[in-house]
Design an enzyme around this catalytic site. Structure first.
Site, PDB file in Angstrom:
ATOM      1  N   GLU A 128       0.879  -1.161  -0.063  1.00 35.54           N
ATOM      2  CA  GLU A 128      -0.178   0.029   0.038  1.00 35.54           C
ATOM      3  C   GLU A 128       1.072   1.399  -0.269  1.00 35.54           C
ATOM      4  OE1 GLU A 128      -2.836   0.494   3.250  1.00 35.54           O
ATOM      5  OE2 GLU A 128      -2.474   2.540   3.008  1.00 35.54           O
ATOM      6  N   SER A 222      -0.264  -9.644   7.185  1.00 36.66           N
ATOM      7  CA  SER A 222      -1.190  -8.866   7.254  1.00 36.66           C
ATOM      8  C   SER A 222      -0.699  -7.757   8.205  1.00 36.66           C
ATOM      9  CB  SER A 222      -2.607  -9.274   7.559  1.00 36.66           C
ATOM     10  OG  SER A 222      -3.385  -8.442   8.113  1.00 36.66           O
TER      11      SER A 222
END
Ligand code: F3S
Length: 284
Positions: A128, A222
């Site tokens: 991201e 994650s």
């Protein structure tokens, strides 16, 4: 055993949207690719692979492709990846980037065009963040620790714009921004931590402070799951990070009467339910 399950545990809006998009594209037929694993969850990725979806692991792999549908995952990608896909006639682009991430791309693009120095608070290795960095027209500094914030130096005449990775720890973000604010630069800070993350983190903190043991469920890679683990560990000494029920190998000490459960944004509901029913000692 009393069990408290976080209401915010599991798929967030952006992840749900991305996963649904892949299943919808499978229905339409044709060869489907995702640029990176659609979410950080092995079970879901395996299921998609079984349905014929191929994960592209690098820009080089994308460069080789001539045909098919390429789905961008919720983390988003940098501008050059969009350009690459659009430059190939045989490729169809399906953008499942989370709207919260797209908002950051827009801020970074606009503010860097005004000549501002962009600072991203986040993990520079996270896709991201790499995507966000790839929308800036000027060099970007990524900061994750207090030390990095303290060492930050910039031309005093250049205004600075600070944004954050959507899943960054809010408390840590505020601490780092405070360090920047003491430097005397002309700074415009935009808190781009997404509300789903904020709510999930504050609920996890609250539950972890009340229980004897805390379970955080989520993928190994994650980022938001790791942040939850970090937050819960501060409040509850017996905090465990697991991917599936199979990782919950050791029982709880006799003194444990209340267990809390939360899960990262890429954890499917059925895994949360399995863990929950196992801890309760009952089946659904
Ligand atoms: Fe989007 Fe927030 Fe989820 S940025 S992908 S809704 S964690």
């Amino acid at each position: 055993m009393k069990v408290i399950v976080a209401k915010t545990a599991g798929f967030c809006f952006g992840v749900k949207r991305a996963v649904d998009t892949v299943y919808q594209e499978i229905e339409k037929g044709g060869k489907i690719y995702t640029y990176g694993e659609i979410i950080h969850n092995e079970e879901v990725v395996k299921d998609l692979e079984n349905k014929g979806v191929t994960v592209l692991n690098s820009k080089e792999e994308l460069e080789q492709l001539q045909e098919g549908t390429v789905i961008i995952r919720s983390h988003g990608v940098s501008r050059d990846i969009y350009e690459l896909i659009n430059s190939k006639q045989g490729l169809k682009l399906v953008d499942a980037s989370c709207p919260f991430v797209v908002k950051i791309h827009k801020i970074v693009e606009e503010e860097s065009r005004k000549g501002k120095k962009i600072v991203v608070i986040g993990d520079e290795k996270h896709p991201e963040v790499q995507g966000i960095v790839g929308f800036s027209d000027t060099p970007v500094t990524v900061v994750q620790t207090k030390e990095e914030a303290e060492n930050f130096e910039n031309d005093p005449s250049q205004p600075v714009c600070i944004v954050s990775q959507t899943t960054f720890n809010l408390k840590k973000f505020e601490e780092l921004v405070e360090i920047f604010n003491k430097k005397g630069y002309d700074i415009n800070t935009v808190n781009t931590i997404c509300s789903a993350t904020e709510q999930r983190q504050s609920e996890a903190r609250e539950i972890a402070s009340q229980v004897d043991a805390m379970i955080v469920i989520g993928g190994k890679h994650s980022s938001n799951t790791r942040k939850l683990f970090e937050i819960c560990s501060e409040m509850c000494r017996d905090t465990r990070l697991i991917q599936t029920l199979a990782d919950l190998d050791s029982g709880f000490p006799d003194s444990t009467s209340c267990v809390g459960i939360t899960a990262g944004a890429s954890t499917p509901n059925y895994i949360i339910e399995e863990v929950q029913s196992n801890v309760r000692g009952t089946d659904f």
